[in-house]
Design a protein around this motif. Structure first.
Motif, PDB file in Angstrom:
ATOM      1  N   VAL A  99       0.196   5.865  -2.504  1.00  0.00           N
ATOM      2  CA  VAL A  99       1.573   5.692  -1.946  1.00  0.00           C
ATOM      3  C   VAL A  99       1.802   5.867  -0.517  1.00  0.00           C
ATOM      4  O   VAL A  99       1.944   7.060  -0.141  1.00  0.00           O
ATOM      5  CB  VAL A  99       2.614   5.952  -2.765  1.00  0.00           C
ATOM      6  N   PRO A 100       2.143   4.768   0.331  1.00  0.00           N
ATOM      7  CA  PRO A 100       2.115   4.907   1.574  1.00  0.00           C
ATOM      8  C   PRO A 100       3.535   5.468   1.940  1.00  0.00           C
ATOM      9  O   PRO A 100       4.538   5.322   1.161  1.00  0.00           O
ATOM     10  CB  PRO A 100       1.997   3.425   2.365  1.00  0.00           C
ATOM     11  N   GLY A 117       3.033   9.373 -13.596  1.00  0.00           N
ATOM     12  CA  GLY A 117       3.634  10.261 -12.630  1.00  0.00           C
ATOM     13  C   GLY A 117       3.353  10.271 -11.384  1.00  0.00           C
ATOM     14  O   GLY A 117       2.573   9.283 -11.028  1.00  0.00           O
ATOM     15  N   LEU A 118       3.882  11.163 -10.129  1.00  0.00           N
ATOM     16  CA  LEU A 118       3.446  11.039  -8.989  1.00  0.00           C
ATOM     17  C   LEU A 118       3.073  12.662  -8.616  1.00  0.00           C
ATOM     18  O   LEU A 118       3.733  13.507  -8.821  1.00  0.00           O
ATOM     19  CB  LEU A 118       4.663  10.660  -8.242  1.00  0.00           C
ATOM     20  N   LEU A 119       1.876  12.680  -7.808  1.00  0.00           N
ATOM     21  CA  LEU A 119       1.448  13.835  -7.387  1.00  0.00           C
ATOM     22  C   LEU A 119       1.616  13.470  -5.624  1.00  0.00           C
ATOM     23  O   LEU A 119       1.162  12.877  -5.136  1.00  0.00           O
ATOM     24  CB  LEU A 119      -0.124  13.935  -7.475  1.00  0.00           C
ATOM     25  N   ALA A 120       2.230  14.700  -5.215  1.00  0.00           N
ATOM     26  CA  ALA A 120       2.541  14.668  -3.637  1.00  0.00           C
ATOM     27  C   ALA A 120       2.279  15.958  -3.159  1.00  0.00           C
ATOM     28  O   ALA A 120       2.402  17.042  -3.655  1.00  0.00           O
ATOM     29  CB  ALA A 120       4.079  14.594  -3.648  1.00  0.00           C
ATOM     30  N   SER A 121       1.382  15.825  -2.103  1.00  0.00           N
ATOM     31  CA  SER A 121       0.798  16.871  -1.370  1.00  0.00           C
ATOM     32  C   SER A 121       0.955  16.595   0.252  1.00  0.00           C
ATOM     33  O   SER A 121       0.700  15.513   0.454  1.00  0.00           O
ATOM     34  CB  SER A 121      -0.624  17.210  -1.620  1.00  0.00           C
ATOM     35  N   SER A 122       1.006  17.878   0.852  1.00  0.00           N
ATOM     36  CA  SER A 122       1.338  17.616   2.435  1.00  0.00           C
ATOM     37  C   SER A 122      -0.275  17.339   3.073  1.00  0.00           C
ATOM     38  O   SER A 122      -0.538  16.695   4.028  1.00  0.00           O
ATOM     39  CB  SER A 122       1.594  18.642   3.081  1.00  0.00           C
ATOM     40  N   THR A 162      -2.902  15.466   0.731  1.00  0.00           N
ATOM     41  CA  THR A 162      -3.404  14.299   0.475  1.00  0.00           C
ATOM     42  C   THR A 162      -2.372  13.366   0.391  1.00  0.00           C
ATOM     43  O   THR A 162      -2.784  12.148  -0.109  1.00  0.00           O
ATOM     44  CB  THR A 162      -3.979  14.596  -1.016  1.00  0.00           C
ATOM     45  N   GLY A 163      -1.099  13.492   0.650  1.00  0.00           N
ATOM     46  CA  GLY A 163      -0.100  12.432   0.587  1.00  0.00           C
ATOM     47  C   GLY A 163       0.459  12.091  -0.877  1.00  0.00           C
ATOM     48  O   GLY A 163       0.228  13.044  -1.714  1.00  0.00           O
ATOM     49  N   ARG A 164       0.578  11.131  -1.256  1.00  0.00           N
ATOM     50  CA  ARG A 164       1.352  10.671  -2.581  1.00  0.00           C
ATOM     51  C   ARG A 164       0.407   9.678  -3.408  1.00  0.00           C
ATOM     52  O   ARG A 164       0.062   8.667  -2.934  1.00  0.00           O
ATOM     53  CB  ARG A 164       2.773   9.860  -2.395  1.00  0.00           C
ATOM     54  N   THR A 165       0.231  10.241  -4.745  1.00  0.00           N
ATOM     55  CA  THR A 165      -0.912   9.532  -5.565  1.00  0.00           C
ATOM     56  C   THR A 165       0.173   9.123  -6.633  1.00  0.00           C
ATOM     57  O   THR A 165       0.305  10.009  -7.298  1.00  0.00           O
ATOM     58  CB  THR A 165      -1.962  10.049  -5.866  1.00  0.00           C
ATOM     59  N   LEU A 166       0.336   7.764  -7.122  1.00  0.00           N
ATOM     60  CA  LEU A 166       0.726   7.499  -8.000  1.00  0.00           C
ATOM     61  C   LEU A 166      -0.097   7.378  -9.318  1.00  0.00           C
ATOM     62  O   LEU A 166      -1.235   6.957  -8.998  1.00  0.00           O
ATOM     63  CB  LEU A 166       1.789   6.048  -7.923  1.00  0.00           C
ATOM     64  N   TRP A 167       0.138   7.747 -10.504  1.00  0.00           N
ATOM     65  CA  TRP A 167      -0.874   7.692 -11.581  1.00  0.00           C
ATOM     66  C   TRP A 167      -0.164   7.137 -12.958  1.00  0.00           C
ATOM     67  O   TRP A 167       1.032   7.385 -13.063  1.00  0.00           O
ATOM     68  CB  TRP A 167      -1.536   8.884 -11.967  1.00  0.00           C
ATOM     69  N   ALA A 168      -0.919   6.322 -13.693  1.00  0.00           N
ATOM     70  CA  ALA A 168      -0.572   5.882 -15.073  1.00  0.00           C
ATOM     71  C   ALA A 168      -1.504   6.050 -16.019  1.00  0.00           C
ATOM     72  O   ALA A 168      -2.777   5.660 -15.625  1.00  0.00           O
ATOM     73  CB  ALA A 168      -0.301   4.450 -14.731  1.00  0.00           C
ATOM     74  N   ALA A 169      -1.336   6.324 -17.131  1.00  0.00           N
ATOM     75  CA  ALA A 169      -2.270   6.232 -18.211  1.00  0.00           C
ATOM     76  C   ALA A 169      -1.836   5.362 -19.337  1.00  0.00           C
ATOM     77  O   ALA A 169      -0.919   5.496 -19.794  1.00  0.00           O
ATOM     78  CB  ALA A 169      -2.530   7.765 -18.689  1.00  0.00           C
ATOM     79  N   VAL A 170      -2.966   4.543 -19.806  1.00  0.00           N
ATOM     80  CA  VAL A 170      -2.696   3.686 -21.179  1.00  0.00           C
ATOM     81  C   VAL A 170      -3.469   4.186 -22.283  1.00  0.00           C
ATOM     82  O   VAL A 170      -4.909   4.202 -22.060  1.00  0.00           O
ATOM     83  CB  VAL A 170      -2.886   2.254 -20.733  1.00  0.00           C
ATOM     84  N   HIS A 171      -3.072   4.495 -23.352  1.00  0.00           N
ATOM     85  CA  HIS A 171      -3.745   5.100 -24.396  1.00  0.00           C
ATOM     86  C   HIS A 171      -4.667   3.962 -24.948  1.00  0.00           C
ATOM     87  O   HIS A 171      -3.997   2.886 -25.147  1.00  0.00           O
ATOM     88  CB  HIS A 171      -3.093   5.817 -25.439  1.00  0.00           C
ATOM     89  N   LYS A 172      -6.028   4.417 -25.314  1.00  0.00           N
ATOM     90  CA  LYS A 172      -6.842   3.447 -25.907  1.00  0.00           C
ATOM     91  C   LYS A 172      -6.252   3.262 -27.503  1.00  0.00           C
ATOM     92  O   LYS A 172      -5.789   4.454 -28.124  1.00  0.00           O
ATOM     93  CB  LYS A 172      -8.216   3.861 -25.904  1.00  0.00           C
TER      94      LYS A 172
END
Length: 92
Positions: A37-38, A60-65, A67-77
Motif C-alpha cells: 500500500v503506497p 489485515g495490515l502490516l505496517a513497518s518503518s 518495509t512500508g505497509r502490506t495489506l493481506w487477505a486470506a480466503v479459506h479453501k
C-alpha cells in the motif's frame, strides 16, 4: 476452478484495479493475497480497499518503518464433505 480460488482471484483483481500491485499464493488450507500500500494512497481509496478485503475470510495490515505497509487477505479453501478433514499431523 474452486470457488475459493475464484474469490481470491477476484479480490486480487479488484485490488489491482485500485492501483495496488498484488501477489497471490496458494497454501494447503487457504489462498493469500498481499498488496503493498503506497503512502500516497488517497483517503477515499481506503474505503474501496476495505470493501474489497472484507470479502475475504480474514484480512489485515502490516505496517513497518522498514518495509512500508502490506495489506493481506486470506480466503479459506473448502473443507471436503467426507473423509479426514483434520489433515495430516492432527490427531483425533
Amino acid at each position: 476452478m474452486p470457488a475459493s480460488e475464484t474469490r481470491a482471484e477476484g479480490i486480487a483483481a479488484r485490488l489491482s484495479a485500485l492501483g495496488l500491485v498484488t501477489r497471490v499464493e496458494e497454501h494447503a488450507r487457504h489462498t493469500s493475497i498481499e498488496a503493498e500500500v503506497p503512502e500516497a494512497l488517497p483517503a477515499g481509496a481506503w474505503r474501496e480497499v476495505l470493501e474489497v478485503v472484507a470479502e475475504a475470510d480474514r484480512f489485515g495490515l502490516l505496517a513497518s518503518s522498514l518495509t512500508g505497509r502490506t495489506l493481506w487477505a486470506a480466503v479459506h479453501k473448502s473443507v471436503p464433505a467426507t473423509g479426514d478433514v483434520r489433515g495430516p499431523g492432527h490427531q483425533g
